[in-house]
Design a protein around this motif. Structure first.
Motif, PDB file in Angstrom:
ATOM      1  N   ARG A   1       0.846  -1.195   0.000  1.00 43.47           N
ATOM      2  CA  ARG A   1       0.000   0.000   0.000  1.00 43.47           C
ATOM      3  C   ARG A   1       0.882   1.245   0.000  1.00 43.47           C
ATOM      4  O   ARG A   1       1.954   1.265   0.592  1.00 43.47           O
TER       5      ARG A   1
ATOM      6  N   SER B   1       0.565   5.895  -0.756  1.00 42.97           N
ATOM      7  CA  SER B   1      -0.105   7.077  -1.291  1.00 42.97           C
ATOM      8  C   SER B   1       0.876   7.710  -2.265  1.00 42.97           C
ATOM      9  O   SER B   1       2.099   7.641  -2.083  1.00 42.97           O
TER      10      SER B   1
ATOM     11  N   HIS C   1       1.477  11.346  -4.184  1.00 42.03           N
ATOM     12  CA  HIS C   1       1.098  12.758  -4.288  1.00 42.03           C
ATOM     13  C   HIS C   1       1.601  13.294  -5.625  1.00 42.03           C
ATOM     14  O   HIS C   1       2.767  13.096  -5.979  1.00 42.03           O
TER      15      HIS C   1
ATOM     16  N   THR D   1      -3.538  13.666  -4.057  1.00 44.60           N
ATOM     17  CA  THR D   1      -2.967  12.426  -3.544  1.00 44.60           C
ATOM     18  C   THR D   1      -3.951  11.286  -3.762  1.00 44.60           C
ATOM     19  O   THR D   1      -5.147  11.445  -3.522  1.00 44.60           O
TER      20      THR D   1
ATOM     21  N   ILE E   1      -4.502   6.927  -3.079  1.00 44.22           N
ATOM     22  CA  ILE E   1      -4.089   5.776  -2.283  1.00 44.22           C
ATOM     23  C   ILE E   1      -4.183   4.563  -3.198  1.00 44.22           C
ATOM     24  O   ILE E   1      -5.187   4.380  -3.895  1.00 44.22           O
TER      25      ILE E   1
END
Length: 112
Positions: free
Chosen positions: A70, A72, A74, A81, A83
């Motif tokens: 996982r 994020s 940006h 951003t 995910i």
């Protein structure tokens, strides 16, 4: 190289990771690496992996699918951003300035 007509477990592919350039690291001590699986003409297909941490990058033209982990991502241009996690598909274009915050070692299959 991939063998036509034969399955290949992406989770079994060895990816050797190395420390990222200190100038690109924003947090932690992330490592990253990739393994080329095959090519189709001028197009490269491979697996890329990054450990937990935050780093900046300037992207190339690419489509990727997250296999595990996982993060994020940006996007500086529009201060947005996203995910990503297993199964997500993302298109990047050359020159995008990104910041990757990996919270669980990220492995993706890329086409570039």
């Amino acid at each position: 190289m991939l063998t036509p007509g034969q399955p290949h477990a992406s989770s079994a592919v060895t990816v050797t990771r190395e420390a990222l350039d200190a100038a690109s690291v924003a947090e932690g001590l992330p490592t990253a690496g990739y393994t080329v699986l095959d090519t189709l003409g001028d197009t490269e297909i491979g697996i890329w992996e990054m450990s937990v941490g935050t780093a900046t990058d300037t992207e190339e033209d690419e489509v990727f699918i997250v296999v595990s982990g996982r993060a994020s991502i940006h996007f500086a241009a529009d201060d947005r951003t996203i995910i990503v996690g297993p199964g997500d598909v993302v298109r990047l274009t050359a020159g995008m300035h990104t910041t990757w915050t990996v919270t669980e070692t990220l492995r993706k299959i890329y086409v570039s």
